[in-house]
Design an enzyme around this catalytic site. Sequence first.
Site, PDB file in Angstrom:
ATOM      1  N   GLU A   1      -5.441  -8.774  -0.494  1.00 56.44           N
ATOM      2  CA  GLU A   1      -6.102  -8.294   0.679  1.00 56.44           C
ATOM      3  C   GLU A   1      -7.527  -8.151  -0.031  1.00 56.44           C
ATOM      4  O   GLU A   1      -7.673  -7.168  -0.583  1.00 56.44           O
ATOM      5  CB  GLU A   1      -5.568  -6.989   1.227  1.00 56.44           C
TER       6      GLU A   1
ATOM      7  N   GLU B   1       0.814  -1.192  -0.057  1.00 58.66           N
ATOM      8  CA  GLU B   1       0.113  -0.002  -0.040  1.00 58.66           C
ATOM      9  C   GLU B   1       0.908   1.243  -0.017  1.00 58.66           C
ATOM     10  O   GLU B   1       0.668   2.236   0.926  1.00 58.66           O
ATOM     11  CB  GLU B   1      -0.939  -0.063   1.120  1.00 58.66           C
TER      12      GLU B   1
END
Length: 513
Positions: free
Chosen positions: A313, A173
């Site tokens: 995810e 991220e």
Amino acid sequence: MTEYYINASHKKNRINKEIYGHFSEHLGRCIYEGIYVGEHSDIPNVNGMRKDVVDALREIKVPVLRWPGGCFADEYHWMDGIGPKKQRKKMINTHWGGVIEDNSFGTHEYMELARQLGCETYINGNVGSGTVREMSEWIEYMTFGGVSPMADLRAQNGHPDPWKVDFFGVGNESWGCGGNMNPEYYANEYRRYQTYVRQYAVSDQEPSINNPELIRKIACGPNTDNIEWTETVLKTLFQHNMPAYHGLTDGLSLHYYTVPGSWEHKGSATDFDEKTYYTTLSKACYMDKLIRMHSGIMDKYDPEKKLGLIVDEWGTWYDVEPGTNPGFLYQQNTMRDAIVAGIHLNLFNQHSDRVKMTCIAQMVNVLQAVLLTDGDKLVRTPTYYVFDLFKAHQDATLVASHIETIPIGNEGDPVPNLSESASVDQDGRLQITITNLSCDTAYPIHTHLAGFKAGHVDAEILTGDIHAKNTFEQPDAVKKACFSDVTLTEDGLLFTIPACSVLHLTVEAPTAS
């Protein structure tokens, strides 16, 4: 009658076993208490790993496990987690609850967990607060089998032989908690960092797409629908007319969570109405659009589909259970979550030409967990049983299939009533999974089989009220059961799938008389 068509002779691509992967972060009670209790715990364990948890995970054939994060990965310094446990550094877990992280679960413990699970390793490196040298030395520590400072240090810490690192994520991220970078900056940092993810395990430096012994490197991809990130990162990676998969990268990650409400008020995991149920399913179905959107961009740079879209995810995200630490992300798990899992896994199968690996978030006690623990107690969630029903697809071959659907749910935001996927496994059996999204309607289904004659069918089902859940007081309120109401026809199968259910059928050809 719903018509369902499967052409077993129209074989497509392999459904990578890694599509059924899991994610474990140093977050709440996922690692500590959930997976790892230490060698001296009264809870039965093998080298500190909870025996009941490992046994349950082996039943669903966990193929790959991502660690140590997540946002935690970009504040994790691996040397803090090696050596004698009493000498390991303590730190504050700034992302998740502000609690003390004592680093008693580190590289050696993760590799031991992977050994016990019999799964592949997927490690996320620290780009956000780490250095190229730190990442390079971690790879050396884990994978170099010769004489070197890091290999010698590994041996001093009790493991002379190198480990196998199957996948390595360069940052997590990076558009957010991993550094708040823009895509151009991250892509160039990726090119620099990945250079030092050395391939010590082999001497033949072939492209990793052709050499499974090499570490397969994963670049940080977009958050949800950020197509600018995907486009810019790929453009940068493919500069100078060099295919990115020639040693540069093997995949691009994608993160997307199913949140029925807003990020400030996500909604309860257990207290929801029918409208919210269908809103949740609609958000889950959005994954199909995301995969198509980002795959379309990837096709421009990689038309041969050598790069994988890595959805590492995914899952439901609700408000935490009342009375628990809000930074621990502990939530219950109902049949609604099972349906969300069934939707996702069927989608991943259908898109397995591009989707090569996924990791549900997370494995134990966090978000859409497959297991919950409390002291020495263990609960298998409805989501756990969905993974159990779908495991037959691992490394099977996707075949052409189509089911007639109708829109159901909320006016203006409907969902299809059914989702499905079909494959032929390595033993020649037809594996079918169907999810019924309706909360109150069963559907009779006529399955037409082409290229396959049904001789015998075994089937299992998970079904129940949308609010049904397993608790520590009633751990078996929701569990899979045999499903015997299947009729063989001249051209296929007849059965009725109950409301709110996930069904798995194994179809075998007639045995020779």
